[in-house]
Structures are given as C-alpha cells and as structure tokens.
Design an enzyme around this catalytic site. Structure first.
Site, short mmCIF file in Angstrom:
data_model
loop_
_atom_site.label_atom_id
_atom_site.label_comp_id
_atom_site.label_asym_id
_atom_site.label_seq_id
_atom_site.Cartn_x
_atom_site.Cartn_y
_atom_site.Cartn_z
N CYS A 43 53.04 19.74 16.00
CA CYS A 43 52.71 19.99 17.41
C CYS A 43 51.49 19.21 17.87
O CYS A 43 51.20 19.16 19.06
CB CYS A 43 52.50 21.48 17.66
SG CYS A 43 51.09 22.17 16.79
N CYS A 115 50.17 28.40 14.75
CA CYS A 115 48.79 28.38 15.25
C CYS A 115 47.90 29.28 14.39
O CYS A 115 46.76 28.93 14.09
CB CYS A 115 48.74 28.82 16.71
SG CYS A 115 49.61 27.72 17.83
#
Length: 134
Positions: A43, A115
């Site tokens: 990402c 994350c």
C-alpha cells in the site's frame, strides 16, 4: 469499506493536534532513542516510530514516543494508538503488544489490519535499535 468511529476520531485528533499526539522526530543518534522505520510495499505506507527510554529498577522504561507516518487514516490512527499504549511500559511489556491489540482498540476493518501490523513491526524495530545502543 467504512472506517470505525474510533479510527476517524483518532485520525482527526492527530491531524488537529500533531504535537499533542506525539507526531515528530528526535535525533536517531541520541543514546536514549530507539528508531523503527517500516513500510508496507503493498500500500506504500511508511511508519517511523521512536521511543525514548530510561533505565529504572533494572528495566528500561519507555518515557516518551514520537512517530511520523506517511499513509492512510488507519495507518496514522494505528500509530497514534500505539503511542498511547507504549508510554510508561517496559521494553518487555512493549514487546507483548500485538497488532490485534491495536486492531481491536480501533475496530480496524479487516482490509486495514496491515496498518496495525506495521505499527507492531515498528515497535519491534525501535526496541531492537535502542537495545543495540545500550
């Protein structure tokens, strides 16, 4: 995908008061600072986490934390949540913080679990860096 209210609140709090949310940087050469820099190639998020430690009662305690995260709202919220979890912890206690602890605290959607993995990886790297100096 919808972010949870916790992610939105943490992200907005960090944006509106970066200094109060521990966004920043110390000199990584300082002896009492450990720095962990990690990235997620999938990402493009990059997270730098720094811990400032002090030796107390035969343990090293995290006295303060700074971070800078280049990424999405959930990456920034994960960094900020980790900061809240770290201050006052020994290095041993900090090692026990897992990505699922961060994900659960923020109600991260499954697609954003990476994350919280980034945040977990950053504290491990920061501890490793600090321990290489003592």
């Amino acid at each position: 995908m919808a972010y949870s209210k916790k992610v939105v609140d943490k992200f907005e709090k960090t944006l509106s008061n970066p200094e109060g949310s521990s966004v920043g940087k110390w000199d990584p050469k300082e002896k009492d600072v450990g720095t962990g820099m990690v990235g997620a190639p999938a990402c493009g998020d990059v997270m730098r986490l720094q811990i400032k430690c002090e030796s107390m009662n035969n343990s090293n305690v995290i006295k303060d934390v700074k971070f800078k995260t280049y990424g999405c709202g959930s990456a920034i919220a994960s960094s900020s949540e980790l900061v809240d979890m770290l201050v006052g912890k020994t290095l041993e206690e900090a090692r026990e913080i897992k990505n699922k602890d961060i994900a659960n605290a923020l109600d991260l959607p499954p697609i954003k679990i990476h994350c919280s993995v980034l945040a977990e990886d950053s504290i491990h790297k920061a501890i490793e860096d600090y321990e290489s100096k003592i």
